[in-house]
Write an enzyme that holds these catalytic residues in place. Structure first.
Site, short mmCIF file in Angstrom:
data_model
loop_
_atom_site.label_atom_id
_atom_site.label_comp_id
_atom_site.label_asym_id
_atom_site.label_seq_id
_atom_site.Cartn_x
_atom_site.Cartn_y
_atom_site.Cartn_z
N HIS A 148 12.10 -2.19 -12.27
CA HIS A 148 12.50 -1.88 -10.89
C HIS A 148 13.77 -1.01 -10.87
O HIS A 148 14.53 -1.07 -9.90
CB HIS A 148 12.75 -3.16 -10.07
CG HIS A 148 11.69 -4.19 -10.21
ND1 HIS A 148 10.59 -4.25 -9.37
CD2 HIS A 148 11.53 -5.18 -11.12
CE1 HIS A 148 9.82 -5.27 -9.74
NE2 HIS A 148 10.36 -5.84 -10.80
N SER A 269 25.05 25.64 -11.59
CA SER A 269 24.78 25.89 -10.18
C SER A 269 25.46 27.19 -9.79
O SER A 269 26.52 27.53 -10.32
CB SER A 269 25.32 24.73 -9.36
OG SER A 269 25.66 25.17 -8.06
N LYS A 275 28.51 21.79 -12.31
CA LYS A 275 27.18 21.21 -12.47
C LYS A 275 26.42 21.69 -13.69
O LYS A 275 26.57 22.81 -14.14
CB LYS A 275 26.35 21.47 -11.21
CG LYS A 275 26.95 20.70 -10.05
CD LYS A 275 25.99 20.40 -8.96
CE LYS A 275 24.76 19.71 -9.38
NZ LYS A 275 23.89 19.56 -8.20
N GLU A 282 13.11 19.10 -14.37
CA GLU A 282 12.68 19.06 -12.97
C GLU A 282 11.42 19.91 -12.77
O GLU A 282 10.52 19.53 -12.02
CB GLU A 282 13.80 19.57 -12.07
CG GLU A 282 14.98 18.61 -11.99
CD GLU A 282 16.13 19.23 -11.22
OE1 GLU A 282 16.31 18.87 -10.06
OE2 GLU A 282 16.85 20.06 -11.80
#
Ligand code: ARG
Length: 452
Positions: A148, A269, A275, A282
């Site tokens: 979970h 980024s 970043k 992704e």
């Protein structure tokens, strides 16, 4: 806009923009067909030589990029045939004797699927090797296992990575299984009834390196289940990759801080200088949606078709090529990206040591002393509660704290550690270090012994 986007019936029918990828298979199938016609007494040996020679020239033009593709000729079959006739004259028109584009396209597609599966199996192996290398390097590294997405029990990082090797091996099994059913030659089925010429189909299959020949001409030209099986195995493989990507994405966040994706596999980024985004992971996760879509697209195209060939079947190719390209590219990226992963052993360890991951150990401890597991579970739960209330970790509890909860606790309860918890899972399939080491060795042996 409307004008730019308008089309003609001829353009709408044309499959050349994508089936040109089948050109080399079309030539190969045609050469074999010419030889089969010769064996059947339809072509003389001179005619066969001229046709095969002409097809060799076509192949040469295709390879050098000089082949004149013509959209007005609709598809790859008509393009190759017309070029052959241009090169060797009207004799080229004899090649299509006893054959149909229906058995021709089915043959080309099966040849393509066989190659696509073989290439995928190779890439899957490289992906597994990358996982096994990381597992081996990090054999002592621990992290929380999750359920979970809550910290559950400590595990070895290697054990976690090996779970993905298991998935990949099953994916390879499904692909290899799909390959056996793709490896059936439809040529000789003609349009739908079987050719009227005395073709030795077994010899033709041997020429084209097919394991066997189709048993029913209508089925052979009408079904695309071999494509669907590949797409299905591809979709599931991508789904597995996507799950690993999701973990890499989570783990490389500041919230987890478990891993750093290296090299070109992460990008900065354009606005936030701090970043490092795991873009490749992704994208693989995102592309899984496309491949699942490819599968659903073809299932849906085929579901309402009466026998035998229908033009709808032309719609098999774009999903097939898209899925094959996407899967091959994704596997290559995954193998490369996994090699660059730098795990942060310390943050994984401290996550494994906090958060009451050893609570199950306490319950097991009491159960080993004769307490029913249910009661033991309650006591362990109460200890967690006490610690929580006092703002402590389990390791901060004293023997007195333990004994207040149960008289069964002895000094050795203080010796329960992440390591001892992991070492106790000493069972086939468990996370104990010796088991995981054996699992790596066994996985490597399976990998290197499999043929593909
Ligand atoms: N381009 C067609 C396809 O991809 C080839 C077969 C055409 N057959 C026909 N009867 N129109 O399916």
């Amino acid at each position: 806009m409307a004008d730019e986007l308008s089309t003609t019936p001829a353009d709408f029918l044309a499959s050349l923009p994508y089936d040109r990828r089948l050109a080399s298979y079309d030539v190969r199938g045609s050469e074999a067909w010419a030889r089969a016609l010769e064996r059947a007494g339809v072509l003389t040996s001179d005619e066969t030589q001229a046709i095969v020679g002409g097809l060799e020239s076509v192949r040469g033009e295709l390879e050098s990029g000089e082949f004149p593709f013509r959209l007005e000729l609709e598809d790859i079959h008509f393009n190759v045939e017309r070029r052959l006739i241009e090169l060797i004259g009207p004799l080229g028109g004899k090649l299509h004797t006893g054959r149909s584009r229906n058995d021709q396209i089915a043959t080309d597609t099966r040849l393509y699927v066989k190659d696509a599966i073989a290439a995928t199996l190779q890439r899957l192996k490289a992906y597994c090797r990358a996982l096994l290398d990381q597992a081996e390097q990090g054999i002592d590294v621990v992290l929380p296992g999750y359920t979970h997405l809550q910290r559950a029990q400590p595990v070895l990082l290697a054990h976690h990575l090996l779970a993905y090797v298991e998935m990949a091996e099953r994916d390879a099994g499904r692909l290899a299984d799909a390959l056996t059913r793709a490896d059936v030659m439809p040529l000789g089925s003609a349009a739908l009834t079987g050719t009227a010429y005395p073709i030795d189909r077994d010899a033709l299959a041997a020429d084209l390196d097919f394991a066997t020949v189709s048993r029913n001409s209508m089925d052979a030209v009408a079904d695309r289940d071999y494509v669907i099986e590949f797409l299905s195995a591809a979709a599931l493989t991508m789904t597995h990759l996507s799950r690993l990507c999701e973990e890499i994405i989570l783990w490389s966040s500041d919230e987890f801080g478990f891993v750093r994706v290296g090299g070109d596999y992460a990008s900065g980024s354009s606005i936030m200088p701090q970043k490092r985004n795991p873009d490749i992971a992704e994208l693989v996760r995102g592309k899984t949606g496309r491949v699942n879509g490819d599968l659903v697209a073809l299932l849906t195209s085929v579901k309402g078709l009466p026998l035998a060939y229908n033009r709808d079947l032309q719609e098999d190719k774009e999903p097939l090529f898209d899925a094959a390209d996407t899967l091959l590219g994704s596997l290559e990226m995954m193998a490369g990206m996994i090699q660059t992963l730098e795990f942060n052993d310390d943050s994984m360890r401290s996550a494994a040591e906090s958060g009451f991951l050893l609570a199950t150990e306490l319950a097991d401890y009491l159960a080993a002393q004769g307490s029913p597991f249910r009661a033991a579970h309650e006591i362990a739960h109460s200890l967690v509660q006490t610690a929580l209330e006092e703002g402590k970790q389990l390791r901060d509890l004293t023997l007195e704290d333990y004994r207040r909860a149960s008289e069964r606790f002895e000094q050795d309860v203080l010796g329960i550690t992440v390591e001892s918890a992991i070492a106790k899972r000493d069972i086939v399939g468990g996370t104990a270090p010796s088991r995981v080491r054996d699992a790596i060795t066994a996985a490597r042996a399976r990998l290197e012994s499999s043929e593909s």
